[in-house]
Every structure is written in structure tokens, then in C-alpha cells.
Motif scaffolding. Structure first.
Motif, PDB file in Angstrom:
ATOM      1  N   GLY A 145      -9.516   1.480  16.879  1.00  0.00           N
ATOM      2  CA  GLY A 145      -9.369   1.450  18.472  1.00  0.00           C
ATOM      3  C   GLY A 145      -8.149   2.417  18.826  1.00  0.00           C
ATOM      4  O   GLY A 145      -7.810   2.664  20.094  1.00  0.00           O
ATOM      5  N   ASP A 159      -5.330   3.117  14.260  1.00  0.00           N
ATOM      6  CA  ASP A 159      -6.124   2.131  13.316  1.00  0.00           C
ATOM      7  C   ASP A 159      -7.372   2.002  14.190  1.00  0.00           C
ATOM      8  O   ASP A 159      -7.577   2.678  15.099  1.00  0.00           O
ATOM      9  N   VAL A 172     -13.093   5.414   9.208  1.00  0.00           N
ATOM     10  CA  VAL A 172     -13.075   5.158   7.922  1.00  0.00           C
ATOM     11  C   VAL A 172     -14.526   5.224   7.357  1.00  0.00           C
ATOM     12  O   VAL A 172     -14.970   6.028   6.345  1.00  0.00           O
ATOM     13  N   LYS A 208       0.814  -1.241   0.154  1.00  0.00           N
ATOM     14  CA  LYS A 208       0.010  -0.028  -0.078  1.00  0.00           C
ATOM     15  C   LYS A 208       0.800   1.344  -0.077  1.00  0.00           C
ATOM     16  O   LYS A 208       0.572   2.181  -0.963  1.00  0.00           O
ATOM     17  N   LYS A 267     -20.722   8.334  18.389  1.00  0.00           N
ATOM     18  CA  LYS A 267     -19.480   7.309  18.408  1.00  0.00           C
ATOM     19  C   LYS A 267     -18.389   8.202  19.232  1.00  0.00           C
ATOM     20  O   LYS A 267     -17.648   7.594  19.780  1.00  0.00           O
ATOM     21  N   ARG A 303      -6.207  14.505   8.088  1.00  0.00           N
ATOM     22  CA  ARG A 303      -5.593  13.235   8.426  1.00  0.00           C
ATOM     23  C   ARG A 303      -6.855  12.423   8.767  1.00  0.00           C
ATOM     24  O   ARG A 303      -6.699  11.116   8.412  1.00  0.00           O
ATOM     25  N   GLY A 314     -16.990   3.632  12.246  1.00  0.00           N
ATOM     26  CA  GLY A 314     -15.677   4.292  12.760  1.00  0.00           C
ATOM     27  C   GLY A 314     -15.039   5.277  11.998  1.00  0.00           C
ATOM     28  O   GLY A 314     -16.097   5.680  10.948  1.00  0.00           O
ATOM     29  N   THR A 358      -8.825   8.366   4.965  1.00  0.00           N
ATOM     30  CA  THR A 358      -9.181   7.227   4.502  1.00  0.00           C
ATOM     31  C   THR A 358     -10.200   7.160   3.718  1.00  0.00           C
ATOM     32  O   THR A 358     -10.418   6.586   2.771  1.00  0.00           O
ATOM     33  N   LYS A 371       3.032  -2.523  11.159  1.00  0.00           N
ATOM     34  CA  LYS A 371       1.939  -2.414  11.826  1.00  0.00           C
ATOM     35  C   LYS A 371       2.082  -2.930  13.366  1.00  0.00           C
ATOM     36  O   LYS A 371       3.219  -3.538  13.362  1.00  0.00           O
TER      37      LYS A 371
HETATM   38  P1  NDP Z   1     -12.377   2.450  14.012  1.00  0.00           P
HETATM   39  O1  NDP Z   1     -11.993   1.771  15.219  1.00  0.00           O
HETATM   40  O2  NDP Z   1     -12.798   3.730  13.896  1.00  0.00           O
HETATM   41  O3  NDP Z   1     -13.751   1.777  13.841  1.00  0.00           O
HETATM   42  C1  NDP Z   1     -13.802   0.472  13.349  1.00  0.00           C
HETATM   43  C2  NDP Z   1     -15.381   0.237  13.123  1.00  0.00           C
HETATM   44  O4  NDP Z   1     -15.162  -1.145  12.659  1.00  0.00           O
HETATM   45  C3  NDP Z   1     -16.313   0.220  14.248  1.00  0.00           C
HETATM   46  O5  NDP Z   1     -17.502   0.377  13.769  1.00  0.00           O
HETATM   47  C4  NDP Z   1     -16.294  -1.247  14.833  1.00  0.00           C
HETATM   48  O6  NDP Z   1     -17.313  -1.599  15.756  1.00  0.00           O
HETATM   49  C5  NDP Z   1     -16.024  -2.096  13.464  1.00  0.00           C
HETATM   50  N1  NDP Z   1     -15.488  -3.324  13.726  1.00  0.00           N
HETATM   51  C6  NDP Z   1     -14.488  -3.541  14.202  1.00  0.00           C
HETATM   52  N2  NDP Z   1     -14.167  -5.074  14.430  1.00  0.00           N
HETATM   53  C7  NDP Z   1     -15.513  -5.551  14.066  1.00  0.00           C
HETATM   54  C8  NDP Z   1     -15.479  -6.657  13.813  1.00  0.00           C
HETATM   55  N3  NDP Z   1     -15.076  -7.719  14.288  1.00  0.00           N
HETATM   56  N4  NDP Z   1     -16.952  -7.269  13.253  1.00  0.00           N
HETATM   57  C9  NDP Z   1     -17.736  -6.021  13.051  1.00  0.00           C
HETATM   58  N5  NDP Z   1     -17.397  -4.766  13.170  1.00  0.00           N
HETATM   59  C10 NDP Z   1     -16.173  -4.476  13.684  1.00  0.00           C
HETATM   60  O7  NDP Z   1     -11.352   1.913  12.991  1.00  0.00           O
HETATM   61  P2  NDP Z   1     -11.048   2.662  11.376  1.00  0.00           P
HETATM   62  O8  NDP Z   1     -12.496   3.191  10.954  1.00  0.00           O
HETATM   63  O9  NDP Z   1     -10.015   3.560  11.593  1.00  0.00           O
HETATM   64  O10 NDP Z   1     -10.786   1.196  10.641  1.00  0.00           O
HETATM   65  C11 NDP Z   1     -11.664   0.510  10.015  1.00  0.00           C
HETATM   66  C12 NDP Z   1     -10.726  -0.460   8.874  1.00  0.00           C
HETATM   67  O11 NDP Z   1      -9.904   0.540   8.256  1.00  0.00           O
HETATM   68  C13 NDP Z   1      -9.659  -1.288   9.365  1.00  0.00           C
HETATM   69  O12 NDP Z   1      -9.693  -2.472   8.749  1.00  0.00           O
HETATM   70  C14 NDP Z   1      -8.399  -0.520   9.470  1.00  0.00           C
HETATM   71  O13 NDP Z   1      -7.242  -1.395   9.336  1.00  0.00           O
HETATM   72  C15 NDP Z   1      -8.960   0.080   7.939  1.00  0.00           C
HETATM   73  N6  NDP Z   1      -7.959   1.366   7.788  1.00  0.00           N
HETATM   74  C16 NDP Z   1      -7.792   2.355   8.793  1.00  0.00           C
HETATM   75  C17 NDP Z   1      -7.282   3.763   8.286  1.00  0.00           C
HETATM   76  C18 NDP Z   1      -7.324   4.759   9.123  1.00  0.00           C
HETATM   77  O14 NDP Z   1      -6.600   5.643   8.553  1.00  0.00           O
HETATM   78  N7  NDP Z   1      -8.016   4.781  10.491  1.00  0.00           N
HETATM   79  C19 NDP Z   1      -6.062   3.478   7.248  1.00  0.00           C
HETATM   80  C20 NDP Z   1      -6.317   2.397   6.511  1.00  0.00           C
HETATM   81  C21 NDP Z   1      -7.187   1.368   6.618  1.00  0.00           C
HETATM   82  P3  NDP Z   1     -17.233  -1.748  17.249  1.00  0.00           P
HETATM   83  O15 NDP Z   1     -17.134  -0.257  17.631  1.00  0.00           O
HETATM   84  O16 NDP Z   1     -18.429  -2.538  17.545  1.00  0.00           O
HETATM   85  O17 NDP Z   1     -15.911  -2.373  17.491  1.00  0.00           O
END
Ligand code: NDP
Length: 453
Positions: free
Chosen positions: A172, A170, A245, A118, A288, A209, A243, A213, A130
Motif C-alpha cells: 500500500g 511496503d 514484489v 533480514k 495495477k 529499487r 503488486g 525485491t 517497520k
Molecule cells: P503491494 O501493495 O505492491 O502488493 C501486495 C499484493 O498482495 C497485492 O496484490 C495485494 O492485493 C495482495 N494482498 C495484500 N494483502 C492480501 C491479503 N490479505 N490476501 C491476499 N492478497 C493480499 O505490496 P508489495 O508487493 O510491496 O509487498 C508484498 C509482500 O512483500 C509483503 O509481505 C511485503 O511486506 C513484502 N516485501 C515487500 C518489499 C518491497 O520492496 N516492496 C520488500 C520486502 C518484502 P490487494 O491489492 O487486493 O490488496
């Protein structure tokens, strides 16, 4: 692939399995990339001789450490932390930190491997890494999160640095966690450097920032649709996650005239047939960010919507799907359902949200399918720009950064098109293949230049 290439491929994957027992996510990620790269390097002797793919699929190092902290009831808690530094051939290690109970060494190795490709695709000088912990920030007080982050950084600081390895957020890990970790790094080292990205603006963060994403994923979608003489406007979109993204993807979809009808979290998904407009989106953001609430609460506030517990949103009919939650949230059956319901494009905001079976369903159905390593690279790209601003001790304005993000996502799309042409099918692009090969070539050529190190 010829028969002998196939034998080589099978032998390679068997070796990856053997060397990484009990690490299915890592093996899955390597297999997906290797499928395309093996085909591409068939007649490129140097890449074989120097064992480039095998070397990229072996992390430079995996650091694992104990993280002790005290909860509000004075109980001592013990968690495990990791940093996986996969490859720094083209720049300092770079990649997020994830705090979630599902974090394992396998998950972080897969993410660091993907990150290597990436980051290469962005065109910026960043290697792949990571890290994270099985710590669950959900339900913890601010003070508990602070104590955990400080303890985590007390070990991590030995392995990172502005020119060594620059973590970011990322799952959490958002602005609050980055702030606590940056504060601890500064305190231990007595240095104010750009050791983390995703910082708040007051101490070296970059504008956009947080949005990058989600916005970038939609820009990538826009590029794919434009190439097919289509547009985002008027599309019905199914989005998972709620979350960082997911919510910024919904915001950009709204900007461009599309309608999003779902959001989810680990408790289930909401379906709002009227669409999630600006007012509803603002409510979810507040839910959230400020209350750390659950998406199920959406239907109490907007009763025309429905909540479906313990399921993803993939059976809801749509034109476009944006998985923005987590890995392997779309399996083969989900993918078949999406295609049968008329979905014409999928852009992965999350990392590896579609399992291998699902990827093959999308490829066979010939719909537009953007893998995460291309579609969600906007976040790390703006992190790269945060590093540049920190090094130069400047802050760019929002318009400049938005323009950079649009151009970077366009550049990634063009690189995928360059390497993703499907033989015998003029005009069709395999974006998975395009992203894998374009990401590989730059890293591989740098490794060749270094010899065997
Ligand atoms: P957040 O922690 O902000 O949000 C994650 C979201 O996904 C929450 O709604 C969470 O729900 C849900 N989630 C997590 N685990 C599960 C699961 N096992 N089943 C169902 N829902 C789940 O994270 P991000 O938005 O930052 O990241 C989301 C994805 O994007 C990840 O794959 C991350 O690696 C990827 N990403 C993020 C980037 C960034 O800049 N933040 C950059 C590139 C990729 P709950 O609150 O219930 O856990």
C-alpha cells in the motif's frame, strides 16, 4: 535441542506470550527464530548472560499516533499510525511502511523483528524497524491519499531522520505515497536528506529499487537451485500477489526461462495455463499501476485463463512456488498440497507468508525453502544502496546496481549455507536455520560490544 534447552525455550516463549498479549503474529515470528537460535547458542555463555535474544525480542520503542485527515466529502477520518523501532545495533533503523486495513501493532512488531535479521543478512549497516497505518489506500482519490500521507508524516517526522530511522515502502505504499511523505518531511524540516528510500529518481531515488525485491527473490531461488545442480529455466511457477514484489518476480522468472501460471490479489487468483508472457505481464502492470484494477479482470482480457475467487493459488501444480502477497497465506494444508503436487522449491517474496505449520511441512519434505528474511532482502539491500548514494550525493548506474544486487543475494545465500548445514545429512541446507543464525550473530555480537544498554 536437549531436554533442558527445550525447557528454557518453552519458558522463553511463554514469557514472550505473556509480555505481548493478543499479538499472535509477533509471537509467531519470535518463536520461529528462537527455535533455531536456542539450539545455536546452547554453548555460548555470553549470549545467555547478556540476554541477547530476549533483548532483540523487545522493540527499542513502539510509537503509536493519531492520524486525522479529511476525505473528499469533507468527513473527518481518524486512523492510527505506528513506527516500531526494533533494534539499531548495527545501523540506523530501516524498514518499510505498510498502509492496509489489516495493519496492527502485532503485525508491525513481527515485521520489525524480522527486518532486524533480514537487514543484518544483507551485510549492510542497517537496523530493523517497520511502520504503517490501518489506512486503506484502495478506492481513495489521489487527493485523499495525499492528505493522509501528509498528516501521517506530520507526526512521523519527529521519530525519523537520515541517521536515525529511514522508512521505505511496503504493501500500500509505493512511489506515489513516498513522494507525498518526502514532500511533507522536506516542508516541515526544511531539509533535503535521504530520510526515505524508494524515492523517485528525480529527488534522490535509486535505479532498480522498484524491481529489487522481486528480482532478488528470483536470484535467491537461482542460487538455491544452482547449488542443487538445477536451474530456473523450464520451471513452472506459481506466484501469489500482483503488486510490486510479485510482478517483478514474474518479470525475472520470464527472463530466466521459467513459466509463471498464476497471480492473485485479495479477491482471488488467476490461473493461466499458457503462462504469463511479457505482453500479459505488461497488461497486468498497467492494470495495477494506472487503473488500480483487480486481478479478476485478467480473464476478461485473456479468456483462456480462469479466475478463482477468495482462494490462494497453492493447489495449482508447479515446480516452484513464490508467495509474494502477505503473511500467513500458506498454511499446513496448502504446504502439503504443494509438496504432493511435486513442488521442489519455495522462495518467499513476502514476509512470513508461510505459517509455522507450513514451514515444518516444507522442512520435513526436505524441499528447498527460502524464508522471506533471506529471499526478499534484495529490496532493503537496494534501499541501503540508495542511502549510500544519498549520503555521497551520487547516482550509480543501472549496471552497477544490478551487479550489487546479484552479489548481495549471492552473499546472503552463502551466509545461509554457512549456518544452515543439517547435522548428519551431508550437503543438505536448512535455509530457515541458516538465515536465522546468520542474521542473529552479527546483531548479537554488536550488542555484546555495547554492554548492557
Ligand atoms: P503491494 O501493495 O505492491 O502488493 C501486495 C499484493 O498482495 C497485492 O496484490 C495485494 O492485493 C495482495 N494482498 C495484500 N494483502 C492480501 C491479503 N490479505 N490476501 C491476499 N492478497 C493480499 O505490496 P508489495 O508487493 O510491496 O509487498 C508484498 C509482500 O512483500 C509483503 O509481505 C511485503 O511486506 C513484502 N516485501 C515487500 C518489499 C518491497 O520492496 N516492496 C520488500 C520486502 C518484502 P490487494 O491489492 O487486493 O490488496
Amino acid at each position: 535441542m536437549s531436554v533442558s534447552d527445550h525447557v528454557d525455550f518453552e519458558r522463553f516463549i511463554e514469557g514472550v506470550h505473556k509480555r505481548n498479549p493478543g499479538q499472535p503474529e509477533f509471537v509467531q515470528a519470535v518463536s520461529e527464530v528462537a527455535e533455531d537460535v536456542f539450539d545455536y547458542i546452547r554453548d555460548k555463555v555470553e549470549y545467555h548472560e547478556y540476554q541477547i535474544l530476549r533483548r532483540i525480542a523487545e522493540p527499542d520503542r513502539v510509537v503509536s499516533f493519531r492520524v486525522c485527515w479529511e476525505d473528499d466529502n469533507r468527513n473527518i477520518r481518524v486512523q492510527r499510525g505506528w513506527r516500531v523501532q526494533n533494534n539499531n545495533a548495527i545501523g540506523p533503523y530501516k524498514g518499510g511502511l505498510r498502509f492496509h486495513p489489516s495493519v496492527t501493532e502485532s503485525v508491525l512488531k513481527f515485521l520489525a523483528f524480522e527486518q532486524t535479521f533480514k537487514n543484518s543478512l544483507t551485510g549492510l549497516p542497517m537496523g530493523g524497524a517497520k511502520g504503517g497505518s490501518n489506512f486503506n489506500p484502495q478506492g481513495k482519490s489521489d487527493h485523499e491519499v495525499m492528505r493522509f500521507c501528509q498528516s501521517f508524516m506530520t507526526e512521523l517526522y519527529r521519530h525519523v531522520g537520515a541517521d536515525i530511522d529511514v522508512p521505505a515502502g511496503d504493501i500500500g505504499v509505493g512511489p506515489r505515497e513516498i513522494g507525498y511523505m518526502f514532500g511533507q518531511y522536506k516542508r516541515i524540516t526544511n531539509q533535503f536528506t535521504g530520510v526515505l528510500t524508494g524515492k523517485a529518481l528525480e529527488f534522490g531515488g535509486s535505479l532498480i529499487r522498484l524491481e529489487a525485491t522481486g528480482y532478488g527473490t528470483v536470484y535467491f531461488l537461482q542460487n538455491m537451485l544452482a547449488r542443487a545442480d538445477d536451474s530456473v529455466e523450464g520451471k513452472t511457477c506459481v506466484v501469489s500477489g500482483s503488486g510490486n514484489v510479485a510482478l517483478h518476480a514474474v518479470e525475472k522468472l520470464l527472463d530466466l526461462g521459467a513459466t509463471t501460471v498464476t497471480l492473485s490479489d485479495s479477491g482471488g487468483f488467476v490461473h493461466d495455463p499458457d503462462g504469463i508472457d511479457a505482453e500479459k505481464l505488461a497488461w497486468v502492470k498497467q492494470l495495477k499501476a494506472e487503473r488500480r484494477g483487480r486481478i479478476a479482470e485478467y480473464v476478461e482480457r485473456f479468456p483462456r485463463a480462469e479466475f478463482h475467487a477468495d482462494r490462494g493459488p497453492w493447489a495449482v501444480p508447479c515446480d516452484v512456488a513464490l508467495p509474494c502477497a502477505t503473511q500467513n497465506e500458506i498454511d499446513g494444508d496448502d504446504a502439503r498440497r504443494l509438496v504432493a503436487n511435486g513442488c521442489i522449491a519455495v522462495a518467499e517474496g513476502a514476509n512470513m507468508p508461510t505459517d509455522l505449520d507450513g514451514v515444518h511441512v516444507f522442512k520435513d519434505a526436505k524441499i528447498l525453502f527460502a524464508p522471506g528474511k533471506a529471499a526478499n532482502a534484495g529490496g532493503v539491500a537496494v534501499s541501503g544502496l540508495e542511502m549510500s548514494q544519498n549520503s555521497a550525493r551520487v547516482s550509480w548506474n543501472e549496471a552497477e546496481l544490478q551487479q550489487h544486487l546479484v552479489e548481495i543475494m549471492h552473499g546472503i545465500h552463502e551466509r545461509c549455507v554457512e549456518h544452515g548445514a543439517v547435522p548428519g545429512e551431508p550437503g543438505r541446507i536448512d535455509y530457515v536455520r541458516g538465515a536465522n543464525i546468520a542474521g542473529f550473530v552479527k546483531v548479537a555480537d554488536a550488542m555484546l560490544a555495547f554492554g548492557v544498554v
